[in-house]
Design a protein around this motif. Structure first.
Motif, PDB file in Angstrom:
ATOM      1  N   ARG A  90      37.995  68.067  50.412  1.00 56.45           N
ATOM      2  CA  ARG A  90      38.351  67.702  51.781  1.00 56.45           C
ATOM      3  C   ARG A  90      37.983  68.789  52.789  1.00 56.45           C
ATOM      4  NH1 ARG A  90      41.747  63.230  51.732  1.00 56.45           N
ATOM      5  NH2 ARG A  90      42.598  62.687  49.682  1.00 56.45           N
ATOM      6  N   GLU A  91      38.239  70.040  52.430  1.00 54.84           N
ATOM      7  CA  GLU A  91      37.997  71.148  53.353  1.00 54.84           C
ATOM      8  C   GLU A  91      36.574  71.675  53.212  1.00 54.84           C
ATOM      9  OE1 GLU A  91      40.287  71.854  55.497  1.00 54.84           O
ATOM     10  OE2 GLU A  91      41.784  70.523  54.593  1.00 54.84           O
ATOM     11  N   ASP A  92      36.058  72.262  54.302  1.00 51.16           N
ATOM     12  CA  ASP A  92      34.708  72.829  54.276  1.00 51.16           C
ATOM     13  C   ASP A  92      34.569  73.884  53.183  1.00 51.16           C
ATOM     14  OD1 ASP A  92      33.962  71.210  56.356  1.00 51.16           O
ATOM     15  OD2 ASP A  92      34.122  72.754  57.904  1.00 51.16           O
ATOM     16  N   ALA A  93      35.611  74.682  53.018  1.00 46.54           N
ATOM     17  CA  ALA A  93      35.562  75.746  52.008  1.00 46.54           C
ATOM     18  C   ALA A  93      35.427  75.170  50.604  1.00 46.54           C
ATOM     19  CB  ALA A  93      36.816  76.612  52.098  1.00 46.54           C
ATOM     20  N   GLN A  94      36.067  74.025  50.361  1.00 45.88           N
ATOM     21  CA  GLN A  94      35.951  73.376  49.059  1.00 45.88           C
ATOM     22  C   GLN A  94      34.528  72.873  48.820  1.00 45.88           C
ATOM     23  OE1 GLN A  94      39.148  70.482  49.785  1.00 45.88           O
ATOM     24  NE2 GLN A  94      40.306  71.397  48.096  1.00 45.88           N
ATOM     25  N   TRP A  95      33.928  72.290  49.850  1.00 46.98           N
ATOM     26  CA  TRP A  95      32.552  71.816  49.723  1.00 46.98           C
ATOM     27  C   TRP A  95      31.589  72.979  49.522  1.00 46.98           C
ATOM     28  CZ3 TRP A  95      30.680  67.343  48.481  1.00 46.98           C
ATOM     29  CH2 TRP A  95      31.424  66.194  48.723  1.00 46.98           C
ATOM     30  N   GLU A  96      31.837  74.088  50.193  1.00 44.64           N
ATOM     31  CA  GLU A  96      30.975  75.262  50.036  1.00 44.64           C
ATOM     32  C   GLU A  96      31.033  75.791  48.610  1.00 44.64           C
ATOM     33  OE1 GLU A  96      32.249  78.014  53.004  1.00 44.64           O
ATOM     34  OE2 GLU A  96      31.564  76.768  54.681  1.00 44.64           O
ATOM     35  N   GLN A  97      32.225  75.825  48.029  1.00 46.87           N
ATOM     36  CA  GLN A  97      32.367  76.294  46.652  1.00 46.87           C
ATOM     37  C   GLN A  97      31.692  75.336  45.681  1.00 46.87           C
ATOM     38  OE1 GLN A  97      33.413  79.139  45.440  1.00 46.87           O
ATOM     39  NE2 GLN A  97      32.976  78.421  43.347  1.00 46.87           N
ATOM     40  N   SER A  98      31.853  74.044  45.945  1.00 49.01           N
ATOM     41  CA  SER A  98      31.223  73.042  45.092  1.00 49.01           C
ATOM     42  C   SER A  98      29.699  73.142  45.174  1.00 49.01           C
ATOM     43  CB  SER A  98      31.680  71.646  45.511  1.00 49.01           C
ATOM     44  OG  SER A  98      31.187  70.666  44.627  1.00 49.01           O
ATOM     45  N   SER A  99      29.188  73.310  46.382  1.00 46.13           N
ATOM     46  CA  SER A  99      27.747  73.455  46.580  1.00 46.13           C
ATOM     47  C   SER A  99      27.217  74.669  45.824  1.00 46.13           C
ATOM     48  CB  SER A  99      27.441  73.581  48.072  1.00 46.13           C
ATOM     49  OG  SER A  99      26.067  73.805  48.278  1.00 46.13           O
ATOM     50  N   LYS A 100      27.970  75.759  45.876  1.00 45.24           N
ATOM     51  CA  LYS A 100      27.566  76.980  45.171  1.00 45.24           C
ATOM     52  C   LYS A 100      27.495  76.739  43.671  1.00 45.24           C
ATOM     53  CE  LYS A 100      29.000  81.776  44.377  1.00 45.24           C
ATOM     54  NZ  LYS A 100      30.042  82.808  44.652  1.00 45.24           N
ATOM     55  N   GLU A 101      28.479  76.026  43.130  1.00 46.16           N
ATOM     56  CA  GLU A 101      28.501  75.781  41.690  1.00 46.16           C
ATOM     57  C   GLU A 101      27.354  74.865  41.261  1.00 46.16           C
ATOM     58  OE1 GLU A 101      31.511  74.312  38.118  1.00 46.16           O
ATOM     59  OE2 GLU A 101      32.296  74.700  40.131  1.00 46.16           O
ATOM     60  N   LEU A 102      27.078  73.823  42.034  1.00 46.05           N
ATOM     61  CA  LEU A 102      25.963  72.940  41.700  1.00 46.05           C
ATOM     62  C   LEU A 102      24.633  73.676  41.804  1.00 46.05           C
ATOM     63  CD1 LEU A 102      28.152  70.648  41.980  1.00 46.05           C
ATOM     64  CD2 LEU A 102      26.285  69.216  42.839  1.00 46.05           C
ATOM     65  N   SER A 103      24.497  74.531  42.794  1.00 45.77           N
ATOM     66  CA  SER A 103      23.265  75.292  42.968  1.00 45.77           C
ATOM     67  C   SER A 103      23.038  76.247  41.800  1.00 45.77           C
ATOM     68  CB  SER A 103      23.305  76.068  44.288  1.00 45.77           C
ATOM     69  OG  SER A 103      23.366  75.193  45.397  1.00 45.77           O
ATOM     70  N   GLU A 104      24.104  76.902  41.357  1.00 45.94           N
ATOM     71  CA  GLU A 104      23.989  77.814  40.210  1.00 45.94           C
ATOM     72  C   GLU A 104      23.644  77.047  38.940  1.00 45.94           C
ATOM     73  OE1 GLU A 104      27.763  79.738  40.283  1.00 45.94           O
ATOM     74  OE2 GLU A 104      27.156  81.228  41.794  1.00 45.94           O
ATOM     75  N   THR A 105      24.209  75.842  38.809  1.00 46.51           N
ATOM     76  CA  THR A 105      23.885  74.997  37.664  1.00 46.51           C
ATOM     77  C   THR A 105      22.406  74.608  37.695  1.00 46.51           C
ATOM     78  OG1 THR A 105      26.131  74.112  37.579  1.00 46.51           O
ATOM     79  CG2 THR A 105      24.425  72.841  36.477  1.00 46.51           C
ATOM     80  N   ALA A 106      21.920  74.238  38.878  1.00 48.85           N
ATOM     81  CA  ALA A 106      20.509  73.864  39.014  1.00 48.85           C
ATOM     82  C   ALA A 106      19.593  75.021  38.615  1.00 48.85           C
ATOM     83  CB  ALA A 106      20.225  73.433  40.452  1.00 48.85           C
TER      84      ALA A 106
END
Length: 231
Positions: free
Chosen positions: A52-68
């Protein structure tokens, strides 16, 4: 065959659908004992379940990027995000790697443009139905999307989150989807875009009153084409 990387776990239901469909598509071309070279990393869905929060999306984006990045380092020549919703962070993930990240809505838009489908209804999680990250890609291919229905968006969000992502497909959910699709046909929709992997549990994609563009199936077809294309 070229190796493909899959970012999975969002949910495990969708991940198994991707794995099954890509394997079957490759076997259709190469024979029943063929199996494509896939590199799969599944994430903990608890970390990406209700952002819901921008900070949550930023953390999620970081994790997906590291996975990629790990998938690329493992030899993947292209990457798929096995979730419609998580394409909200597509640009960050694509920027983190040097190999292509195949966008689900881009694949769907191309297919609909080729079929000359102009007016369609987008069904999925509330964010997919209402936010621009998914809709703008389809519109760029000339698809005229009907305005999202707020009540239907809330209903679908609840069904997907509380039932389908947990593997619970009920008759009530089937009836709800049938009603939503019928109403959209009456309002002038010429096709339905099924933009949630788990909705296949309660929608008969191949036998419906309107053409159904299942984003997962189309994404998997693009994945199989990539795997089977020679460098």
């Amino acid at each position: 065959m070229r190796k493909l990387g899959l970012i999975g776990g969002m949910s495990w239901i969708s991940t198994q659908t991707y794995y099954r469909q890509i394997n079957r598509l490759v076997q259709k071309q190469l024979g029943p004992v063929a199996s494509p070279p896939l590199l799969l990393e599944t994430l903990d869905f608890r970390d990406h379940y209700d952002l819901r929060e921008d900070a949550q999306w930023e953390q999620s984006s970081k994790e997906l990027s590291e996975t990629a990045k790990r998938l690329e380092d493992g030899g993947s020549t292209a990457i798929l995000i096995t979730s419609n919703v998580m394409h909200k962070v597509y640009e960050d993930v694509a920027a983190a790697v040097s190999v292509p990240v195949i966008h689900i809505a881009d694949c769907v838009g191309k297919k609909m443009a080729a079929d000359k489908i102009e007016r369609a209804t987008l069904l999925g999680k509330k964010s997919v139905m209402t936010e621009g990250f998914f809709r703008k890609m389809l519109v760029a291919h000339g698809v005229d999307l009907m305005p999202p229905d707020a009540e239907a968006a809330e209903q679908l969000d609840r069904i997907i989150t509380a039932e389908l992502k947990l593997g619970k497909a009920t008759r009530d959910a089937e009836r709800a989807l049938k009603t939503i699709i019928t109403v959209n046909e009456q309002q002038g929709a010429k096709a339905i875009i099924l933009a949630c992997t788990e909705l296949e549990q309660v929608v008969d994609i191949d036998a419906n009153v309107l053409p159904i563009y299942d984003t997962t199936r189309i994404h998997c077809e693009a994945a199989a084409d990539w795997i089977l294309t020679e460098d």
